[in-house]
Design an enzyme around this catalytic site. Structure first.
Site, mmCIF file in Angstrom:
data_model
loop_
_atom_site.group_PDB
_atom_site.id
_atom_site.type_symbol
_atom_site.label_atom_id
_atom_site.label_comp_id
_atom_site.label_asym_id
_atom_site.label_seq_id
_atom_site.Cartn_x
_atom_site.Cartn_y
_atom_site.Cartn_z
ATOM 1 N N ARG A 74 28.203 39.041 35.880
ATOM 2 C CA ARG A 74 27.694 40.427 35.936
ATOM 3 C C ARG A 74 27.975 41.184 34.648
ATOM 4 N NH1 ARG A 74 29.464 38.986 40.782
ATOM 5 N NH2 ARG A 74 31.526 39.849 40.415
ATOM 6 N N GLU A 111 44.189 34.216 41.884
ATOM 7 C CA GLU A 111 45.054 34.352 43.055
ATOM 8 C C GLU A 111 45.385 32.960 43.621
ATOM 9 O OE1 GLU A 111 43.282 36.879 45.897
ATOM 10 O OE2 GLU A 111 45.064 36.894 47.196
HETATM 11 P P1 AMP Z 1 40.460 39.985 37.794
HETATM 12 O O1 AMP Z 1 40.535 38.840 36.837
HETATM 13 O O2 AMP Z 1 41.395 39.845 38.951
HETATM 14 O O3 AMP Z 1 40.587 41.329 37.096
HETATM 15 O O4 AMP Z 1 39.022 39.937 38.465
HETATM 16 C C1 AMP Z 1 37.942 40.453 37.778
HETATM 17 C C2 AMP Z 1 36.749 39.536 37.851
HETATM 18 O O5 AMP Z 1 36.491 39.094 39.170
HETATM 19 C C3 AMP Z 1 35.522 40.283 37.401
HETATM 20 O O6 AMP Z 1 34.711 39.409 36.619
HETATM 21 C C4 AMP Z 1 34.844 40.707 38.677
HETATM 22 O O7 AMP Z 1 33.452 40.536 38.582
HETATM 23 C C5 AMP Z 1 35.423 39.812 39.749
HETATM 24 N N1 AMP Z 1 35.996 40.570 40.880
HETATM 25 C C6 AMP Z 1 37.299 40.635 41.236
HETATM 26 N N2 AMP Z 1 37.464 41.357 42.341
HETATM 27 C C7 AMP Z 1 36.239 41.786 42.691
HETATM 28 C C8 AMP Z 1 35.743 42.599 43.772
HETATM 29 N N3 AMP Z 1 36.559 43.122 44.703
HETATM 30 N N4 AMP Z 1 34.419 42.855 43.809
HETATM 31 C C9 AMP Z 1 33.592 42.346 42.861
HETATM 32 N N5 AMP Z 1 33.995 41.565 41.853
HETATM 33 C C10 AMP Z 1 35.310 41.287 41.761
#
Ligand code: AMP
Length: 186
Positions: A74, A111
């Site tokens: 995205r 995670e």
């Molecule tokens: P993080 O690495 O944990 O910051 O996760 C961010 C990545 O995962 C981004 O590329 C987001 O598109 C996706 N992502 C994580 N959590 C969500 C969520 N609740 N809704 C949509 N996309 C998420």
């Protein structure tokens, strides 16, 4: 790098109206932030693209970056029009095995398990200034990996911009020195 943002209230309105919560996607317990309605709304998309682009401008409104990085998938959709708005180049950071040329690669913890992101070695020239864009900042691991890849190319991350920050996950605390612009925080 601060240029005037559209009214914070206008961004809060657009993002709370046009991003929908999908419970238990892609797995139980996750509240997925679906930006499809925002992408389908011309006014909403225009508002957020201009707001994200402001992170790549200086106080006088001049473009202050050479490249805009979008993180698969995205992040691509948002970063490409931001690059055009800024008159900068677009660079994809992709999941493992998708880019055809020589790459820098970084693994990072999710995670459960781990993920790998890659960038073409020559996508960012040494010394270039880069704006990193994604849709959602959750734990910060994905954005951090993209920042590391820009550094591997010899570039400098001037700013990071996301549509949504999941504030309760504290991802902001794990980012490095580059300023983070989040258009809306939940
Ligand atoms: P993080 O690495 O944990 O910051 O996760 C961010 C990545 O995962 C981004 O590329 C987001 O598109 C996706 N992502 C994580 N959590 C969500 C969520 N609740 N809704 C949509 N996309 C998420």
């Amino acid at each position: 790098m601060t240029a005037p943002l559209p009214e914070r209230a206008a961004l809060d309105d657009v993002l709370s109206r046009l991003v929908r919560d999908i419970p238990d996607f892609p797995k139980p317990g996750v509240m997925f932030k679906d930006i499809s309605p925002l992408l389908a709304d011309h006014d909403g998309l225009t508002t957020v693209v201009h707001a994200l682009a402001s992170a790549g401008r200086d106080a006088e409104g001049r473009t202050a970056v050479d490249k805009v990085v979008g993180i698969e998938a995205r992040g691509f959709i948002l970063a490409a029009p931001v690059a055009l708005a800024l008159g900068a180049g677009f660079v994809p950071v992709r999941k493992a095995g998708k880019l055809p040329g020589p790459v820098h690669r970084v693994s990072y913890a999710l995670e459960y398990g781990e993920a790998v992101l890659e960038v073409h070695e020559d996508a960012v020239a040494p010394g270039e200034r880069v704006l990193v864009i994604d849709d959602v900042l959750a734990t910060g691991g994905t954005v951090n990996a993209a920042v590391e890849l820009v550094g591997s190319c010899g570039g400098e991350v001037a700013a990071i911009a996301v549509l949504l920050e999941l504030g309760f996950l504290g991802g902001r605390e794990h980012l490095g020195a580059a300023p983070l612009l989040a258009l809306h925080t939940v």
